[in-house]
Scaffold this motif. Structure first.
Motif, PDB file in Angstrom:
ATOM      1  N   SER A  71      12.921 -13.080  -1.125  1.00  0.00           N
ATOM      2  CA  SER A  71      13.225 -12.194  -0.003  1.00  0.00           C
ATOM      3  C   SER A  71      11.987 -12.101   0.877  1.00  0.00           C
ATOM      4  O   SER A  71      10.857 -12.247   0.403  1.00  0.00           O
ATOM      5  N   ALA A  72      12.210 -11.878   2.148  1.00  0.00           N
ATOM      6  CA  ALA A  72      11.109 -11.776   3.104  1.00  0.00           C
ATOM      7  C   ALA A  72      11.605 -11.076   4.363  1.00  0.00           C
ATOM      8  O   ALA A  72      12.808 -11.040   4.637  1.00  0.00           O
ATOM      9  N   PHE A  73      10.648 -10.564   5.117  1.00  0.00           N
ATOM     10  CA  PHE A  73      10.998 -10.014   6.416  1.00  0.00           C
ATOM     11  C   PHE A  73      11.289 -11.155   7.368  1.00  0.00           C
ATOM     12  O   PHE A  73      10.650 -12.208   7.312  1.00  0.00           O
ATOM     13  N   GLU A  74      12.255 -10.951   8.226  1.00  0.00           N
ATOM     14  CA  GLU A  74      12.547 -11.933   9.266  1.00  0.00           C
ATOM     15  C   GLU A  74      11.346 -11.989  10.215  1.00  0.00           C
ATOM     16  O   GLU A  74      10.618 -11.009  10.363  1.00  0.00           O
ATOM     17  N   THR A  77      11.801  -9.316  13.339  1.00  0.00           N
ATOM     18  CA  THR A  77      12.272  -7.946  13.161  1.00  0.00           C
ATOM     19  C   THR A  77      11.744  -7.399  11.844  1.00  0.00           C
ATOM     20  O   THR A  77      11.195  -8.138  11.034  1.00  0.00           O
ATOM     21  N   ARG A  78      11.951  -6.115  11.621  1.00  0.00           N
ATOM     22  CA  ARG A  78      11.559  -5.518  10.337  1.00  0.00           C
ATOM     23  C   ARG A  78      12.634  -5.690   9.272  1.00  0.00           C
ATOM     24  O   ARG A  78      12.450  -5.280   8.139  1.00  0.00           O
ATOM     25  N   ALA A  79      13.741  -6.290   9.630  1.00  0.00           N
ATOM     26  CA  ALA A  79      14.828  -6.508   8.670  1.00  0.00           C
ATOM     27  C   ALA A  79      14.456  -7.614   7.690  1.00  0.00           C
ATOM     28  O   ALA A  79      13.772  -8.572   8.037  1.00  0.00           O
ATOM     29  N   LYS A  80      14.923  -7.469   6.471  1.00  0.00           N
ATOM     30  CA  LYS A  80      14.668  -8.469   5.433  1.00  0.00           C
ATOM     31  C   LYS A  80      15.901  -9.345   5.228  1.00  0.00           C
ATOM     32  O   LYS A  80      17.034  -8.928   5.446  1.00  0.00           O
ATOM     33  N   SER A  81      15.638 -10.555   4.743  1.00  0.00           N
ATOM     34  CA  SER A  81      16.721 -11.438   4.302  1.00  0.00           C
ATOM     35  C   SER A  81      16.379 -11.921   2.907  1.00  0.00           C
ATOM     36  O   SER A  81      15.220 -11.884   2.479  1.00  0.00           O
ATOM     37  N   ALA A 115      17.611  -6.434   1.639  1.00  0.00           N
ATOM     38  CA  ALA A 115      17.982  -7.551   2.507  1.00  0.00           C
ATOM     39  C   ALA A 115      19.245  -7.221   3.293  1.00  0.00           C
ATOM     40  O   ALA A 115      20.264  -6.827   2.726  1.00  0.00           O
TER      41      ALA A 115
END
Length: 161
Positions: A71-74, A77-81, A115
Motif C-alpha cells: 500500500s502507498a499514498f497516490e 493526493t493523500r489517498a492511499k491505494s 486504501a
C-alpha cells in the motif's frame, strides 16, 4: 477447511518450498534463489513493516497459497491505494477456496491500511483469462493494460509499414 492469515516466521520454510514450485511455472526466465527469497521473507514479515503484507492460505495447516500486498499514498493526493502484487495457489488446491480466502484477506488488509483504491492483476501470462474472470467474480473491474518485456527479447506485434 481453508483459512488465510499473515505469514509468520515459523512459515518461512513452507513459503520457500512453495516459491520453489511456483517460479518454474510462472517465471521460468528467472533463477530461483532461495537465499534471496528468505531475505525478503524476513524483511516483509518483520513487525510493523508498514505498507507490506505477506499472507498465506492454509488447508489443514499446510500452506497452499500466498499473496503479497503493498500500500502507498497516490502520487497526486493523500489517498492511499493497495496492490496485490502476487497471488499464487498450488495447482492441486485451486478450486478449494484458497484463492477466495486470499482475496478476502487482501481486501480486509487494504481496508485496514486505508486504501481507497485496490488493484489486482496478473503479469506472468499463465492462465491470465481465468485469473481475470476470478478477479471479476471478486468484484474487481478490468482497468488499463499490462505488458511485459524480458531483457533480450523483442515481441513485434505491429506489421511493418
Amino acid at each position: 477447511m481453508t483459512t488465510a492469515r499473515a505469514l509468520l516466521p515459523a512459515d518461512e520454510d513452507a513459503f520457500i518450498a512453495l516459491l520453489g514450485e511456483q517460479i518454474p511455472l510462472l517465471a521460468s526466465h528467472l533463477k530461483f534463489e532461495p537465499d534471496v527469497s528468505r531475505h525478503y521473507f524476513r524483511w516483509v514479515t518483520a513487525e510493523d513493516r508498514e505498507g507490506y503484507c505477506l499472507f498465506g492460505a492454509f488447508q489443514d495447516g499446510e500452506l497452499v497459497g500466498y499473496g503479497l500486498a503493498t500500500s502507498a499514498f497516490e502520487f497526486f493526493t493523500r489517498a492511499k491505494s493497495a496492490t496485490l502484487e502476487i497471488i499464487y495457489v498450488r495447482k492441486e488446491s485451486r478450486g478449494s477456496f484458497a484463492a477466495v480466502r486470499l482475496m478476502g484477506f487482501y481486501e480486509a488488509w487494504a481496508q485496514k491500511e486505508g486504501a481507497i483504491t485496490q488493484y489486482v492483476g496478473v503479469n506472468h501470462g499463465v492462465e491470465a483469462e481465468k485469473s481475470l474472470q476470478f478477479f471479476e467474480a471478486c468484484g474487481f473491474a478490468p482497468a488499463g493494460a499490462i505488458a511485459r518485456k524480458i531483457h533480450g527479447e523483442h515481441h513485434a506485434t505491429a506489421a511493418a509499414a
